[in-house]
Structures are given as C-alpha cells and as structure tokens.
Scaffold this motif. Structure first.
Motif, PDB file in Angstrom:
ATOM      1  N   SER B  44       0.840  -1.207   0.000  1.00 11.18           N
ATOM      2  CA  SER B  44       0.000   0.000   0.000  1.00 11.18           C
ATOM      3  C   SER B  44       0.869   1.249   0.000  1.00 11.18           C
ATOM      4  N   ASP B 173      -6.124  -0.646  -4.498  1.00  7.41           N
ATOM      5  CA  ASP B 173      -5.535  -1.286  -3.326  1.00  7.41           C
ATOM      6  C   ASP B 173      -6.561  -2.243  -2.725  1.00  7.41           C
ATOM      7  N   GLU B 174      -6.387  -3.522  -2.995  1.00  5.72           N
ATOM      8  CA  GLU B 174      -7.322  -4.553  -2.530  1.00  5.72           C
ATOM      9  C   GLU B 174      -8.778  -4.175  -2.792  1.00  5.72           C
TER      10      GLU B 174
HETATM   11 MG   LIG Z   1      -2.116  -2.656   2.227  1.00  5.05          MG
END
Ligand SMILES: [Mg+2]
Ligand SMILES: Nc1ncnc2c1ncn2[C@@H]1O[C@H](COP(=O)(O)OP(=O)(O)OP(=O)(O)O)[C@@H](O)[C@H]1O
Lengths: 224, 258
Positions: B44, B173-174
């Motif tokens: 991240s 991000d995810e």
């Molecule tokens: Mg992360």
C-alpha cells in the motif's frame, strides 16, 4: 514466518509417498511377472494379475486425491507442477503394471515348453534393466533430482540393445514350423513389453525434470 | 491515455520508520500489474507513492523517482492534486460520498475540474457507469444516494468515479477484499476490460485473483520485523505462478509462509 497451508502440504506429502509406493508395486510386478514367465509358473501368473488390481486401485486413489487437491487448494508453482506431474507419472507406472500382466500371461501361451537358455538369459537381463530404469526414475521423483532423471535416456539405450539382441536370438533358429513361429512371436512381444516399460521410466524421468525445473523438454536448450 | 509508470529506487518512510526500500519497477501501459506479498511488506505504501498519496500522511516522505511516460511526477512545479487526478485510486473499502446521489458521486471529480454543462456531465456519468459495469443496475435511480447500493455496486461506483475524470492510470488497493465472491468476479472482469484503456495496478492478497486478472506480478517481501519491504521478483504472471525464480516467491505463493 508461519507455515500457512500445513494441511495441504501434508496431503501433498502423502500423495508423493503414494507415488513412490506405486513405483515399488510396479517394480515388484516386474520381478514377479518375469519369474512367472521364466519358471513357467501358472499359479504365479494369477498372483501377478491380482497384484495389478491393487496397483490400479492405488493409481485411481492417487488420481482422485490429486483432482480434489487441485479443486480445493488451487495449487501454485512447485505444488501445481507436482500435482500435474503426479497425474502423468502414475499413468506411466500404471502402464508398466499392465505390461507386466501381459508378460506374465505370455507364460500361458508358451506353456509348458521351456525357453531356450539364450532367450532366458536375455529376458532376465531385460527385466533387470526395466527394474533399474523404473527404480532410477522413481528415485529421481522421490529425491526431486533432475540429474538422476537426466540419466534415463542413456540407460534406455541399453534396453534398446537388449531388444535387438533378443530379436537376433529369436531369428537365429531357422525353423519354419508353425509352433516355433508362434513361440517366436510371443517372445518378441515380451521383449517389446520390456522395451515399452523402459520407455515409461524415461517418461517418468522427463516429468520429474519438468516438475523440478518448470521447463518442458521441448523448451530446453538443444545440445550441440 | 494509458501511460507507462517507472518507479526508480523508491524508498518510503513514515517518520523515522522506513517502510519501503529501493523499489524499481516499470509498470507497462494496457496491462494489469499485480502487487502481492505478506501483510506489512509495503504494498500500500509503495502504490501510494505512485500517485503522491503517500505524502498526505503527516511525517511521511519518499525518495527515488516516479515518472509517468518520462514525466517526473515529483518534479518541481508538478501539482500533487493534478497527479492524483491523472493517476486515480480505488481503495479497499468502497468509499462513495454517502449522502451524494449516484450521479453526483460519479460527476464529483468533473465538477472539481470545472465542468458544469449538464449534458456533458450526463454523458460522462453514463459512460463511466457503463465502463464500470454498473449502468444497467442503477440507470433508473441515478438520483438516489450512493450509500444505498450493495458493497459490490458501491465499489463499482467508486471505479466509475475514478474513471470519470479519464485518468491515465488506475491504482487499486485490494479493491475486492470487502466484497462477496460474485461482486469480486464482476470487478475482476471489469479490470480485464479496463486495461484496454488504462494502466492498471492492483494490490491483492488473493493469489488466485492476481493469477486471474494480471499480466505482470510483482512480489514484495519483508526480510524481518521492523525491516523495510522490498521488491523480490517481478515477472509475467504465468511464470510467477508456475515457476517463480526466487525461492522466497515460491514459498509465499505456495503458502509455505505468509
Ligand atoms: Mg495494504
Ligand atoms: N500511517 C502509517 N504510519 C506509520 N506506519 C505505517 C503507516 N501506514 C503503514 N505503516 C507501516 O508501514 C509498513 C508497510 O505498511 P503497508 O500498509 O504499506 O503494508 P501492506 O503491504 O499494504 O500490508 P497489508 O497487506 O496488510 O495491507 C508496515 O510496517 C506498517 O505498519
């Protein structure tokens, strides 16, 4: 770091061990089937046929568990290559078992006449060679040893020479009577079965090389 | 549209703590690049250096360079807000503006850019919602609040919002970690379509997802607790998932550690 897929890897280890066990069953079949033939032992033929059922069952069990692991665990990398290789390897071993059933059954067709000493000697050596090649291929599988796997093609040349010798021995008898020709055909077929078993061992070794390196044979840099 | 990102020797800190060290990675246009690796390895943090979101955190800084088609996004005179518009981001939790209508959620970025014409806005809203695979589901309730959508719909709304401003790059991000399997598959299909027009980078914990959606996979790892995350291996996705070169990659993707 923690091992995160313990259960999966334990099941994978079990499968690996069972493949090695399957190889051992096939090696036993090679010896038992050849002994039946060389000793013209009809009772032993039945035992070889029965033992092949055990080998088939183990093959199916390994295959089913491999599919299940693939479906449930979605394996990656070495695990994926191992499971795909197992599917191929057990097929090769299972074929070896079938070929030994053929060898054993030839005993009935040749019965009760004994084999000529030269042919006996050659078949004995072919059995040794088939067993050695299978053993080396299974060792390569168990040890994840591509170097050992790479020795199989050279070993196979020995088997090819033995097969040629066998054919020469068969044709050395210039008899043309029906029974002799029938026997010659049976012996030639048995020789061919051994030669096929040795090929299966080479195939197993090829799979081992892929399993370890991730390289397909046709992708490998060509020598020379 | 769709530009190449080149990160060169990127390191990132939170205060005195170095979270990412020496990452050099080229992210090709019209491809999906997946970042994978264990929790805390800096995925991240790294992805946020790619659109200057990292520096928003107080005390956070980075070193190294990031270029977008050879243009330094950290160059003097480059406006961070403009960078973030060019390099859009979709987060782990769908975060639509809750009280805003679906239409206004999508149009928000355009309005910030000064677009006022109703017809233009309507056109972009429809195109973006179609692009995000959400149009058919919401076309009859564009005036309703974005918060009234399901989780998967909200995430697609966020994707529509991100692509409405026509970014060059989409960072995710995810994006599926808060979603059910069906919504996840819908978003994955969407990602495959988005890559025709955008450079896509996705952080995912789901290895199968990385294997399904990405063309290139980059594996990040931590040498140990308190150490910074580093890039271990990058390669085309089929290779990474069938025969990775580095044994740490192998150990991670086969679940021998995590
Ligand atoms: Mg992360
Ligand atoms: N705002 C912050 N302040 C201080 N440290 C932070 C901050 N955000 C992240 N970190 C630390 O930086 C390191 C990298 O975190 P990061 O969130 O980039 O990891 P990640 O790979 O995305 O992990 P995850 O997979 O769990 O999302 C971690 O040690 C984390 O604790």
């Amino acid at each position: 770091m923690v091992e995160t897929r313990k259960q999966f890897h334990e099941e994978l280890d079990e499968l690996n061990a069972d493949v090695v066990h399957l190889g051992a069953l096939a090696a036993e079949a090679i010896h038992a089937g050849t002994d039946a033939l060389l000793n013209a032992d009809l009772g032993a033929v039945e035992q070889v046929v029965a033992a092949d059922r055990v080998l088939d069952e183990l093959t199916h069990s390994i295959e089913e568990r491999t599919y299940l692991l693939m479906a449930r665990q979605q394996p990656m990398a070495i695990d994926l290559r191992t499971l795909v290789s197992i599917l191929r390897v057990i097929h090769e071993i299972e074929r070896t078992g079938d070929l030994m059933v053929n060898v054993a059954k030839a005993t009935r067709r040749l019965y009760p006449n004994p084999l000529e000493p030269r042919v006996r000697g050659l078949l004995d050596r072919m059995r040794e060679q088939a067993a050695v090649q299978l053993g080396a291929a299974i060792d390569a599988f168990a040890d994840r040893d591509p170097a050992k796997a790479a020795s199989l093609p050279d070993m196979d040349d020995v088997m090819d020479d033995l097969q040629k010798d066998l054919f020469r021995a068969i044709f050395a008898t210039h008899s043309t009577d029906e029974a002799t020709i029938q026997r010659a055909v049976q012996v030639a077929l048995v020789g061919r079965y051994f030669e096929r078993m040795a090929d299966h061992a080479v195939n197993v070794a090829e799979r081992v090389a892929f399993m370890v390196t991730g390289q397909f044979r046709h992708e490998e840099p060509q020598a020379g | 549209m769709s530009k190449r990102i080149e990160a060169d020797d990127v390191s990132a800190w939170f205060g005195a703590f170095k979270a990412v060290e020496g990452v050099s990675l080229t992210i090709e246009p019209k491809q999906v690049t997946a970042l994978i690796g264990p929790s805390g390895c800096g995925k991240s943090t790294f992805i946020r250096t790619l659109n200057r979101m990292h520096e928003v955190t107080p005390g956070a800084r980075m070193e190294g360079s990031v270029t977008l088609d050879d243009e330094d996004i950290y160059g003097p005179g480059v406006d961070a807000t403009t960078v973030r518009r060019t390099i859009g981001m979709v987060f782990q939790r769908p975060n639509p503006f809750p009280t805003m209508s679906i239409r206004d959620n999508v149009a928000a970025g355009l309005r910030l850019n000064g677009v006022r014409k109703r017809a233009t806005l309507d056109e972009v809203v429809e195109r973006s919602l179609r692009g995000a695979g959400l149009w058919d589901e919401v076309k009859d309730r564009l005036g309703k609040a974005g918060a009234g959508l399901s989780g998967g719909q909200q995430q697609r709304l966020c994707i529509a919002r991100a692509i409405a401003v026509e970014p060059e790059v989409l960072l995710m991000d995810e994006p599926c970690s808060a979603l059910d399997p069906v919504s996840t598959l819908i978003i994955e299909d969407l990602i495959s379509e988005l890559k025709d027009r955008y450079t896509v980078v996705i952080v995912t914990h789901n290895m199968q997802q990385a294997a399904r959606v990405s063309d290139v996979t980059a594996f990040f790892n931590l040498a140990g607790a308190g150490e910074p995350g580093r890039l271990v291996e990058v390669g085309d996705t089929p290779t990474i998932f069938t025969k990775p070169q580095d044994e740490r990659t192998e150990a991670y993707i086969t679940g021998r550690f995590g």
